[in-house]
Every structure is written in C-alpha cells, then in structure tokens.
Design an enzyme around this catalytic site. Structure first.
Site, mmCIF file in Angstrom:
data_model
loop_
_atom_site.group_PDB
_atom_site.id
_atom_site.type_symbol
_atom_site.label_atom_id
_atom_site.label_comp_id
_atom_site.label_asym_id
_atom_site.label_seq_id
_atom_site.Cartn_x
_atom_site.Cartn_y
_atom_site.Cartn_z
ATOM 1 N N GLU A 1 0.828 -1.211 0.000
ATOM 2 C CA GLU A 1 0.000 0.000 0.000
ATOM 3 C C GLU A 1 0.862 1.261 0.000
ATOM 4 O O GLU A 1 0.514 2.256 -0.628
ATOM 5 C CB GLU A 1 -0.973 -0.007 1.187
ATOM 6 C CG GLU A 1 -2.064 -1.072 1.088
ATOM 7 C CD GLU A 1 -3.012 -0.865 -0.105
ATOM 8 O OE1 GLU A 1 -3.003 0.213 -0.716
ATOM 9 O OE2 GLU A 1 -3.752 -1.819 -0.434
ATOM 10 N N ASP B 1 -10.561 4.289 -2.944
ATOM 11 C CA ASP B 1 -9.500 4.958 -3.695
ATOM 12 C C ASP B 1 -10.133 5.713 -4.878
ATOM 13 O O ASP B 1 -11.356 5.751 -5.026
ATOM 14 C CB ASP B 1 -8.409 3.969 -4.135
ATOM 15 C CG ASP B 1 -8.861 3.069 -5.281
ATOM 16 O OD1 ASP B 1 -10.062 3.072 -5.633
ATOM 17 O OD2 ASP B 1 -8.004 2.360 -5.846
ATOM 18 N N TYR C 1 -6.629 6.119 3.934
ATOM 19 C CA TYR C 1 -6.805 5.049 2.956
ATOM 20 C C TYR C 1 -5.964 3.824 3.332
ATOM 21 O O TYR C 1 -6.457 2.689 3.372
ATOM 22 C CB TYR C 1 -6.446 5.520 1.535
ATOM 23 C CG TYR C 1 -6.336 4.330 0.621
ATOM 24 C CD1 TYR C 1 -7.481 3.746 0.107
ATOM 25 C CD2 TYR C 1 -5.104 3.732 0.373
ATOM 26 C CE1 TYR C 1 -7.409 2.592 -0.663
ATOM 27 C CE2 TYR C 1 -5.018 2.578 -0.384
ATOM 28 C CZ TYR C 1 -6.169 2.022 -0.907
ATOM 29 O OH TYR C 1 -6.088 0.867 -1.637
#
Ligand code: SF4
Length: 289
Positions: A34, A135, A117
């Site tokens: 990520e 996203d 996020y």
C-alpha cells in the site's frame, strides 16, 4: 439487486492476480504494497515489492536496517519520502506492537506515513475487517453508477459514507466489494474511456442511463507535469546519491541539472525532508543511521 453482487462476480472472473491478493500474503506485505501503490503504478510496484519483501520479510528486519538501505532499495518508485516513512513505521511496529502490524485503524493511523486510505486498506485486506476502502477508482465508479456524475470531483468525507452504504454486512463479502469496486474502476470504468459495453453494472449505471452527460462540477486537481518539475530534479539528485557510497560533491550535482536555482531548491527540499544529509563543503549522501 445492489451493484455489489455483479461487481463481485465480475471480479472473480476478471480481476487481476496480483501478489497482495494471493492467499497467505502477510499483513506486512500488505502495508508495504500500500505504501508503494500510493503514487506508483502496479506494474512498477510488483518487482520492487517482491525484492523488498525478500530482503525484509518482517517489520523487524527493516527496522534493523540502516535507513539509507531503505531509500536505496526504493530505487525509482518516486516520492522517496515513502521509504523514510516505511522505515519509521517498521521501527514503530517493532517497538510498539511487538513486530506485528496492527489491525486496528486507529493504531495503523498512528504509524508514520499511514493515512486514512492505507489504514483502512490494511485493516480490511490483511485482517478482513469490515471497513469501507475508497480509492480514486472506487470514487469514480460510485460517482457514475450511483450518482450519475461523470467524474468524482475532489475527495470528500461523504465518499466513505457512500461506500459504507454499499458494503454487505458479512465481512468477507465486504472485503470482496472493496477490492472489486477498485478493480472495476481500474480496468473498466476508467477515467478517459470507460468500457460500458464490458461493464457488469451497465444496466444499473445512473450516468450511462442519463446518456453520459459532460461533467459540470468541480474537478479534482490535476498533477503538474513531471518534465522540468522540481520533482524531476529531486529524482535526478536522489539517483546520484543512491549510486554513490561516498559524499557527492556540489559540482557533481551541478552536472545533473543546469538551472542552479532550481537544483538548489530541490536539494534544499531533500535536506529538509531528511532524504539527504550533508553540506556544500563535505558533499551530500543518503541519510545515515
Ligand atoms: S456503465 Fe460505464 S460508466 Fe457506468 S459504471 Fe460501468 S463502465 Fe462505468
């Protein structure tokens, strides 16, 4: 039927086989992926991610390594502050969480470089917790299919509420919905050329039903051109520092970019960010320690 069932079925048939989606992929691997995916395309991330996890398979392994090794291994993924933050996150996980990536969103958010996020993505994808994960691709699908708008506009708090409203109650189904909506936006409902003919929710899409009207709202900010930008100059300086085990002299840096003012500005930014250390007399290196 909600849009989530057909999107989930489409994902099972058409979603990409990506390393972080495979069974047994660790929470640490999810966190690293990520970080890398925040501003770098999938195809460039995959080889770097595999090399990274082979070298540092746990947070403790990375925490024990010099920070310069992390910056060097980041190579040309761009935005190298992420390497510093990832190293700092590994140290924090090792010191505060016994070397185990936390599963709680609040604890994840307390780690360096972890934003909303990333925290939700790790909690949902690595640990199966039921959280909306949103996203830019997800936002685009929701804007079109649910709200009938051609573009999502700037990120907004209501994006999470929109996604939460779509999530099934079952955590495994919610996890599938999160990843499938992202994938649909990445592969089919793309920004420029949505392939509505191949879309599993074409018959339920508000924007398509309205004849795909032009977007009249406020647009999300567009990233500035890379060529000639300070970001490009920073990248060139970082390339010199990564390539050298010895301090790099100002004269050597002058060779990478002719515009003195812009080069000095880029170098000052790298020094301020902790990505470079040194001075004009001694030369510059990657961070020590
Ligand atoms: S029908 Fe077209 S615009 Fe609507 S969600 Fe599918 S790809 Fe996107």
């Amino acid at each position: 039927m909600s849009i989530t069932e057909p999107v989930g079925a489409w994902f099972h048939a058409s979603g990409r086989d990506l390393p972080w989606r495979r069974p047994g992929f660790t929470a640490w691997g999810t966190l690293v992926s990520e970080f890398m995916l925040q501003q770098t395309p999938v195809a460039r991330v995959i080889p770097r991610l595999e090399a990274w996890l082979e070298r540092w398979p746990t947070p403790a392994d990375l925490a024990a390594a010099p920070v310069a090794d992390a910056v060097r291994a980041w190579d040309r993924l761009g935005y190298p502050r992420r390497a510093l933050n990832l190293h700092a996150a590994a140290v924090a996980i090792t010191e505060r969480h016994g070397g185990v990536v936390p599963s709680d969103v609040a604890e994840l958010l307390a780690l360096p470089g972890v934003g909303d996020y990333t925290a939700r993505a790790v909690a949902a994808f690595a640990y199966g917790h039921r959280h909306p994960v949103v996203d830019v691709n997800t936002r685009r699908v929701i804007a079109r299919a649910v709200h009938g708008r051609g573009e999502p506009g700037p990120a907004h708090k209501r994006d999470l509420a929109d996604m939460a409203a779509l999530l099934p109650a079952d955590p495994a189904a919610a996890r599938l919905t999160n990843v499938a909506m992202m994938e649909l936006g990445a592969l089919v409902c793309t920004a420029r050329n949505p392939r509505c003919d191949a879309c599993p929710i074409a018959g339920r899409c508000a924007w398509r039903a309205a004849g795909r009207p032009a977007f009249a709202g406020v647009r999300a900010p567009v990233q500035k051109r890379f060529e000639g930008s300070d970001r490009q100059v920073r990248g060139l300086i970082m390339r010199e520092l990564r390539a050298s085990d010895l301090p790099v002299a100002s004269a050597e840096l002058a060779a990478v970019w002719a515009d003195d003012a812009q080069r000095e500005r880029a170098l000052a930014g790298l020094l301020a960010d902790g990505l470079a250390v040194g001075d004009a007399a001694l030369g510059y290196t990657l961070p020590t320690g």
